[in-house]
Enzyme design. Structure first.
Site, PDB file in Angstrom:
ATOM      1  N   PRO A  63       0.828  -1.215   0.000  1.00 47.87           N
ATOM      2  CA  PRO A  63       0.000   0.000   0.000  1.00 47.87           C
ATOM      3  C   PRO A  63       0.863   1.265   0.000  1.00 47.87           C
ATOM      4  CG  PRO A  63      -0.706  -1.520   1.713  1.00 47.87           C
ATOM      5  CD  PRO A  63       0.546  -2.093   1.125  1.00 47.87           C
ATOM      6  N   LEU A  64       0.509   2.206  -0.863  1.00 45.05           N
ATOM      7  CA  LEU A  64       1.279   3.457  -0.954  1.00 45.05           C
ATOM      8  C   LEU A  64       1.282   4.208   0.360  1.00 45.05           C
ATOM      9  CD1 LEU A  64       0.652   5.574  -4.145  1.00 45.05           C
ATOM     10  CD2 LEU A  64       2.693   4.359  -3.425  1.00 45.05           C
ATOM     11  N   SER A  65       0.121   4.182   1.050  1.00 47.36           N
ATOM     12  CA  SER A  65      -0.005   4.974   2.269  1.00 47.36           C
ATOM     13  C   SER A  65       0.973   4.521   3.338  1.00 47.36           C
ATOM     14  CB  SER A  65      -1.427   4.877   2.795  1.00 47.36           C
ATOM     15  OG  SER A  65      -1.791   3.523   2.916  1.00 47.36           O
ATOM     16  N   LYS A  66       1.488   3.305   3.209  1.00 53.43           N
ATOM     17  CA  LYS A  66       2.374   2.784   4.245  1.00 53.43           C
ATOM     18  C   LYS A  66       3.851   2.983   3.891  1.00 53.43           C
ATOM     19  CE  LYS A  66      -0.813   0.438   6.737  1.00 53.43           C
ATOM     20  NZ  LYS A  66      -1.977   0.178   5.919  1.00 53.43           N
ATOM     21  N   ARG A  67       4.104   3.564   2.729  1.00 49.96           N
ATOM     22  CA  ARG A  67       5.497   3.725   2.309  1.00 49.96           C
ATOM     23  C   ARG A  67       5.909   5.171   2.474  1.00 49.96           C
ATOM     24  NH1 ARG A  67       6.701   0.416  -2.568  1.00 49.96           N
ATOM     25  NH2 ARG A  67       7.251   2.414  -3.464  1.00 49.96           N
TER      26      ARG A  67
END
Ligand code: GLU
Length: 477
Positions: A260-264
């Site tokens: 997930p992008l939000s976690k990177r």
């Protein structure tokens, strides 16, 4: 698919983007903002920007201004928001405390909400026990039956208390998600949830739901991580007798690796894309297609993206934010620029001291070979400043030609009548043609074997500079 052109009162479509200003806007949030904008635009409706800043601990300084700046860069405007005002303000949740308090007081007066004095440790214990028993962790209802007089006494003594909604037992909450279709949640799985935290701040579930209702929002598009919140939010609105929007939950956006992008950290932040030289239209075309299908893979303007936008075209599978696809949109968006717009795009990386005519000629030469500002910088270093190293392939080409040939070529280049005739003059003098000629020439002039045509490069540099570069290459082999 319900009619999308109007809400239940026949009023226009009103969507909103409701970011928490906790950090930089990444491609996932920006996709949500763009889809909300496209839906409003498609139906001639309105977009509201609401800042969800009730969690002071997580708010990042400058994040609100930065996200507005980058949304505007992307081409998105809003009809109501903290900066432009509007009839439903304030548009920052931190400034809406009085509105929330009035609604909460009503819920308490009607016994639809009650104070909860449970300490965090007790709640944590109950949660752990539920999980251990394989049950969904939900509030066990400890304070639901407190005698109202006792609750009042404890509150008067200043004992901290959260406020919880009394969730009606044994019912189902049903809604038709614009993306995920019919949903049904048994209220027994929910537990009485917090509307206002013990520190006095409104909880997300409450503030977010009532703001949508109070602001006249008809369609909520948001990330699918909020799907599980929706039933609770519908219960809040029901308890208050407030209107209910349609919800549509957009698929998760992942990076190319599927995470997930939000976690990177720092993943595909819009500000970084802008800084690198991506054009807003390229980014918009990439984002509009994250989870949403358009019939054609052609570059579309924002209005055309809006005209083709339909929540029914939103998929459920995670959407991959793929740098290769973004690069393709960037190529198409760059190609669509006229000369003046291309020059404006490149202006931020124009080196000091390069005059306008030379810069224009340079841009015309490198245009097919640049995608980002870094590429412009690289070619400016090579062609304008003569600052470059020979890469491995260039070295091999120079070694193959040999110092003697390079010196011979340098003499010929120096004798050329003009820039245009350099390559022909060198060919004539050295007897080399085709690849055997172009490869060492390119290598000597630019340090690499790719890039603009060798004739054009030679013409741009002129006889004196070409000769100097060929001699330099001869000395280095
Ligand atoms: N502030 C919430 C978030 O950023 C908004 C969720 C919503 O759009 O309802 O996740």
């Amino acid at each position: 698919m319900p009619a999308m052109t109007a809400d239940r009162d026949g009023a226009a479509v009103v969507t909103r983007f409701a970011p928490s200003p906790t950090g930089a806007l990444h491609a996932g949030n920006a996709r949500t903002a763009l889809h909300a904008w496209l839906l409003a635009r498609r139906h001639g409706g309105r977009l509201i920007l609401r800042i969800e800043d009730t969690d002071a601990a997580r708010a990042a300084a400058g994040a609100e201004a930065a996200l507005m700046d980058v949304l505007r860069w992307l081409g998105l405007g809003w009809d109501e928001g903290p900066d432009v005002g509007g009839p439903h303000g304030p548009y920052r949740q931190s400034e809406r405390g009085a509105l929330y308090e009035a609604l909460l007081a009503r819920l308490v007066a009607e016994d639809r909400a009650y104070p909860c004095f449970c300490r965090p440790e007790a709640l944590e214990r109950a949660r752990a026990e539920a999980l251990a028993a394989g049950e969904p962790p939900r509030y066990p209802g400890t304070c639901a039956g407190l005698d109202p007089d006792e609750a009042r006494r404890r509150l008067a003594r200043g004992e901290p208390a959260a406020l919880r909604l009394r969730v009606p037992a044994g019912r189902a909450v049903a809604f038709d998600d614009l993306v995920r279709g019919p949903q049904r949640v048994d209220t027994g799985t929910l537990g009485d949830f917090v509307l206002r935290r013990a520190d006095g701040t409104p909880a997300f579930l409450f503030a977010n739901a009532v703001d949508d209702a109070l602001m006249g929002v008809t369609h909520v598009l948001r990330g699918e991580d909020h799907l599980a919140n929706t039933a609770r939010q519908l219960l809040v609105l029901e308890a208050l007798g407030l209107p209910v929007p349609r919800y549509g939950h957009l698929p998760l956006v992942t990076g190319p690796d599927g995470a997930p992008l939000s976690k990177r950290a720092g993943a595909a932040e819009l500000a970084a894309l802008r800084e690198a030289g991506y054009l807003p239209l390229a980014v918009a075309n990439a984002l509009a297609r994250l989870g949403h299908r358009y019939p054609d893979d052609v570059l579309l303007g924002l209005d055309a993206l809006a005209a083709g936008f339909d929540p029914a075209g939103i998929g459920r599978a995670p959407a991959r934010f793929d740098p290769a696809r973004l690069a393709r949109w960037q190529r198409l968006a760059l190609e669509a620029l006229d000369e003046a717009a291309f020059a404006a795009w490149a202006a931020p990386v124009r080196p000091a001291g390069v005059d306008t005519a030379l810069w224009r000629a340079f841009l015309a030469l490198v245009r097919p070979n640049v995608l980002l500002h870094g590429d412009v910088r690289t070619w400016a270093a090579i062609l304008l400043a003569g600052r470059f190293e020979y890469d491995g392939r260039a070295r091999a080409a120079l070694a193959e030609a040999g110092a003697e040939w390079l010196l011979h070529a340098a003499e010929a280049a120096a004798r050329a009548r003009d820039g245009r005739s350099i390559v022909a003059t060198v060919a004539e003098a050295t007897g080399r043609r085709g690849k055997a000629l172009y490869r060492p020439l390119r290598a000597a002039l630019t340090g690499r074997l790719d890039g603009p045509g060798v004739r054009e490069v030679a013409a741009f540099l002129g006889p004196v500079e070409c000769a100097a570069r060929l001699r330099r290459a001869a000395a280095g082999t």
